[in-house]
Scaffold this motif. Structure first.
Motif, PDB file in Angstrom:
ATOM      1  N   ARG A  52       0.511  -1.318  -0.135  1.00  0.00           N
ATOM      2  CA  ARG A  52       0.049   0.258  -0.219  1.00  0.00           C
ATOM      3  C   ARG A  52       1.210   1.269  -0.100  1.00  0.00           C
ATOM      4  NH1 ARG A  52      -5.260  -1.135  -1.496  1.00  0.00           N
ATOM      5  NH2 ARG A  52      -6.048  -3.283  -0.433  1.00  0.00           N
ATOM      6  N   GLY A  53       2.119   0.878  -0.132  1.00  0.00           N
ATOM      7  CA  GLY A  53       3.165   2.063   0.131  1.00  0.00           C
ATOM      8  C   GLY A  53       3.475   2.812   1.173  1.00  0.00           C
ATOM      9  N   ILE A  54       2.665   2.154   2.485  1.00  0.00           N
ATOM     10  CA  ILE A  54       2.521   2.934   3.828  1.00  0.00           C
ATOM     11  C   ILE A  54       3.624   2.514   4.351  1.00  0.00           C
ATOM     12  CG2 ILE A  54       1.685   2.255   6.068  1.00  0.00           C
ATOM     13  CD1 ILE A  54      -0.352   2.110   4.389  1.00  0.00           C
ATOM     14  N   LEU A  55       4.749   1.545   4.042  1.00  0.00           N
ATOM     15  CA  LEU A  55       6.158   1.057   5.170  1.00  0.00           C
ATOM     16  C   LEU A  55       6.921   0.528   3.522  1.00  0.00           C
ATOM     17  CD1 LEU A  55       6.791   0.754   8.043  1.00  0.00           C
ATOM     18  CD2 LEU A  55       5.809  -1.872   7.395  1.00  0.00           C
ATOM     19  N   GLN A  56       8.340   1.132   4.182  1.00  0.00           N
ATOM     20  CA  GLN A  56       8.946   0.372   3.324  1.00  0.00           C
ATOM     21  C   GLN A  56       9.923  -0.736   3.787  1.00  0.00           C
ATOM     22  OE1 GLN A  56      11.611   2.944   1.476  1.00  0.00           O
ATOM     23  NE2 GLN A  56      12.406   1.269   0.047  1.00  0.00           N
ATOM     24  N   VAL A  57      10.039  -2.029   3.911  1.00  0.00           N
ATOM     25  CA  VAL A  57      10.725  -3.511   4.751  1.00  0.00           C
ATOM     26  C   VAL A  57      11.781  -3.400   3.607  1.00  0.00           C
ATOM     27  CG1 VAL A  57       9.895  -5.056   5.959  1.00  0.00           C
ATOM     28  CG2 VAL A  57       8.025  -3.420   5.568  1.00  0.00           C
ATOM     29  N   ASN A  58      13.429  -3.604   4.789  1.00  0.00           N
ATOM     30  CA  ASN A  58      14.262  -4.021   4.423  1.00  0.00           C
ATOM     31  C   ASN A  58      14.276  -5.891   4.460  1.00  0.00           C
ATOM     32  OD1 ASN A  58      17.006  -4.660   3.727  1.00  0.00           O
ATOM     33  ND2 ASN A  58      17.720  -2.693   4.918  1.00  0.00           N
ATOM     34  N   TRP A  59      13.732  -6.534   3.713  1.00  0.00           N
ATOM     35  CA  TRP A  59      13.419  -7.837   3.700  1.00  0.00           C
ATOM     36  C   TRP A  59      14.635  -8.434   4.242  1.00  0.00           C
ATOM     37  CZ3 TRP A  59       9.060  -9.208   4.841  1.00  0.00           C
ATOM     38  CH2 TRP A  59       8.110  -8.396   4.664  1.00  0.00           C
TER      39      TRP A  59
END
Length: 105
Positions: A52-59
């Motif tokens: 949704r573009g709310i959060l950016q995760v460094n997987w």
């Protein structure tokens, strides 16, 4: 001096430790399953929020953190069990009960 072997006392000690080991093993597996579900739900939530573009995760970093935590938790659990078995003097019954309880869960 010869000491008589207290068979009923030994049986009660081993039986009691086996029962305690079984309960702890059963509980440990149930707790591990609950933790796995919680972590899975968190990962789904992270992926949803990222889509949704709310959060950016460094997987990559997140995966490394979970691997480190799992390894550390496994080592601490093993150490705790070994310490309990060595200090309690009821190792055989506890170990057998733990194995049965963990397998039954």
């Amino acid at each position: 001096m010869y000491m008589a072997l207290d068979i009923p006392g030994l049986g009660m000690q081993m039986g009691g430790s086996a029962l305690i080991g079984g309960v702890i093993g059963f509980t440990a597996k149930k707790v591990a399953k609950i933790i796995a579900v919680i972590i899975g739900l968190e990962l789904v939530l992270f992926k949803f929020l990222e889509s949704r573009g709310i959060l950016q995760v460094n997987w990559e970093r997140l995966g490394g953190t979970f691997e480190a935590l799992a390894s550390d938790a496994g080592n601490q659990t093993q150490t705790l069990i070994e310490t309990f078995i060595s200090t309690a003097g009821i190792g055989a019954g506890f170990a057998a009960g733990f194995a049965v309880g963990f397998k039954r869960a």
